[in-house]
Design a protein around this motif. Sequence first.
Motif, PDB file in Angstrom:
ATOM      1  N   VAL A 110      12.782 -40.107 -13.089  1.00 34.93           N
ATOM      2  CA  VAL A 110      12.500 -40.834 -14.323  1.00 34.93           C
ATOM      3  C   VAL A 110      13.436 -42.025 -14.436  1.00 34.93           C
ATOM      4  N   LYS A 111      12.881 -43.220 -14.509  1.00 33.86           N
ATOM      5  CA  LYS A 111      13.677 -44.438 -14.620  1.00 33.86           C
ATOM      6  C   LYS A 111      13.946 -44.756 -16.083  1.00 33.86           C
ATOM      7  N   LYS A 112      15.030 -45.460 -16.327  1.00 36.60           N
ATOM      8  CA  LYS A 112      15.374 -45.834 -17.692  1.00 36.60           C
ATOM      9  C   LYS A 112      14.348 -46.771 -18.304  1.00 36.60           C
ATOM     10  N   THR A 113      13.596 -47.464 -17.478  1.00 34.08           N
ATOM     11  CA  THR A 113      12.593 -48.402 -17.991  1.00 34.08           C
ATOM     12  C   THR A 113      11.245 -47.729 -18.208  1.00 34.08           C
TER      13      THR A 113
ATOM     14  N   LYS B 169      19.034 -33.656 -26.851  1.00 34.00           N
ATOM     15  CA  LYS B 169      20.201 -32.863 -26.468  1.00 34.00           C
ATOM     16  C   LYS B 169      19.975 -31.388 -26.798  1.00 34.00           C
ATOM     17  N   GLU B 170      19.307 -31.165 -27.921  1.00 30.68           N
ATOM     18  CA  GLU B 170      18.978 -29.793 -28.313  1.00 30.68           C
ATOM     19  C   GLU B 170      18.051 -29.149 -27.289  1.00 30.68           C
ATOM     20  N   LEU B 171      17.057 -29.931 -26.834  1.00 36.60           N
ATOM     21  CA  LEU B 171      16.086 -29.419 -25.867  1.00 36.60           C
ATOM     22  C   LEU B 171      16.615 -29.424 -24.440  1.00 36.60           C
ATOM     23  N   LYS B 172      17.659 -30.234 -24.213  1.00 31.48           N
ATOM     24  CA  LYS B 172      18.200 -30.454 -22.872  1.00 31.48           C
ATOM     25  C   LYS B 172      17.140 -31.059 -21.957  1.00 31.48           C
ATOM     26  N   LYS B 173      16.363 -31.971 -22.503  1.00 37.72           N
ATOM     27  CA  LYS B 173      15.347 -32.682 -21.726  1.00 37.72           C
ATOM     28  C   LYS B 173      14.967 -33.955 -22.457  1.00 37.72           C
ATOM     29  N   LYS B 174      14.437 -34.918 -21.717  1.00 40.07           N
ATOM     30  CA  LYS B 174      13.959 -36.147 -22.323  1.00 40.07           C
ATOM     31  C   LYS B 174      12.525 -35.951 -22.799  1.00 40.07           C
TER      32      LYS B 174
ATOM     33  N   LEU C   1       8.769 -42.517 -21.889  1.00 37.88           N
ATOM     34  CA  LEU C   1       9.812 -41.828 -22.642  1.00 37.88           C
ATOM     35  C   LEU C   1       9.834 -42.333 -24.078  1.00 37.88           C
ATOM     36  N   MET C   2       9.880 -41.418 -25.018  1.00 40.08           N
ATOM     37  CA  MET C   2       9.859 -41.762 -26.438  1.00 40.08           C
ATOM     38  C   MET C   2      10.972 -42.741 -26.810  1.00 40.08           C
ATOM     39  N   VAL C   3      12.216 -42.442 -26.415  1.00 42.40           N
ATOM     40  CA  VAL C   3      13.340 -43.292 -26.844  1.00 42.40           C
ATOM     41  C   VAL C   3      13.226 -44.701 -26.274  1.00 42.40           C
ATOM     42  N   ASN C   4      12.664 -44.825 -25.077  1.00 39.07           N
ATOM     43  CA  ASN C   4      12.524 -46.150 -24.481  1.00 39.07           C
ATOM     44  C   ASN C   4      11.516 -47.006 -25.238  1.00 39.07           C
TER      45      ASN C   4
END
Length: 433
Positions: free
Chosen positions: A97-100, A149-154, A104-107
């Motif tokens: 999974v790339k940051k771009t 962080k709670e889920l320990k996954k993106k 991903l929701m946060v991206n």
Amino acid sequence: MATVIYRIRGKSSIYISLTMGRGIKLETNTGFNVNPRDWSKITSKPKQNSETNKKTFAALSKLETFIYDEVNNAQGQGQLIDLFWLKDNINKCFNRVKKTDQNLMVNHIQYIIDNANTKKIKGSNKVGLSQNRVTGYKTFKKVVEEYQKELKKKIHFHDINKPFVDRFTNWLMKKKNYSTNYAGKILDNLKTVCLDAEKLEIKVNPYAKQITGFKEQNSERLIVTLSFEELEQIRTANLETEAQENARKWLLLGCEIGQRAGDLLRLTPDNLRYKGNRIYIDIEQQKTGKAVTVGIIGPHVIEIVENNFPYPISQQKLNKHIKQVCKLAKLEEKIEGKKFDKKTGRKKTDTYFKWQLITSHTFRRSFATNYYKKIPTAVLIGITGHSKESMFLEYINRREDKDLNADLFMQFYETIHQDKEPQLKVIKNASNQ
């Protein structure tokens, strides 16, 4: 018990099959390939007869161990294990999974923030999100990052199914102890971001369209307002500092024009406009983008805007000073309300002195409440900027008065016809019939 098996599909693709019992079988592509002639039926992995096959064998062994560990973690935390979960953990195992990645929701939230200046505002021809809206997206992003962080996954957009939303809602309400209104607003933001991503052809779980926010029931809401009598107490109170005098001016002006605190505190004498002997204040509301004009009638408020316009102040400092102003005005009635508790970091419902519960938001509610039924609701809505009467009534916690429009119609009708001469009617004499 979980079981992981590999097999070849198509000409060379290696698929992973995860069996969970009870007929649950998940299968997806690992992203690795092998020549079918180099596939071992005994190990269900590539034969280690070349450097490439040895690397693939090691990668599949690593993935197998990783999946078993993650299954145990997920079951221990009550997470849903589905095909999306399996695909996400394959990517996670190999850092694919790339940051771009806009999946991903946060991206995508960050994408909205970065492009806020050029984003079209729904229902208007304007572009550019307000600063308050941008701040809202930034806050929402922090909430999503904390939940990750709670889920320990993106969190991917394909994760947003009903079980996810139900667990997220429970986390907001039970673990984070957010208020009903705030948790409901977060869910509204979740849906908005999903729909925005879908417009950019990002694949989103179909359930996202069914997400609904929520609010407190009217019976649960505790609304604090200042009556005309209390405003007079404030106007005539003996204050102690210049900061309190300035805060009083903002309070009296705010309760007279019915605008949100952000719009109120941006006002300067440049917003004033004269028409004959009347004074108007022209405002463009940040939240709605609506242009609103308010007439100033109260003599004490005319004095403020013409001769003693208040100097700029932050909303935080204003909220601090107006409490002291209201305390000096002896607003000491004990009422039920919600007040921020430093220990819990949340608002606590309890009984407080009224002066303790006064905030800059009280101004707008006081205006709407004080003038309701004294001035036609349509006129008040035009000033407050509410889009519908139902929203205005909810804002002041009032039920719809079904007789109000009928009463107004009859009053106007009587006014229209009061100067007309009565018309004569010819009544037949019964004896002539």
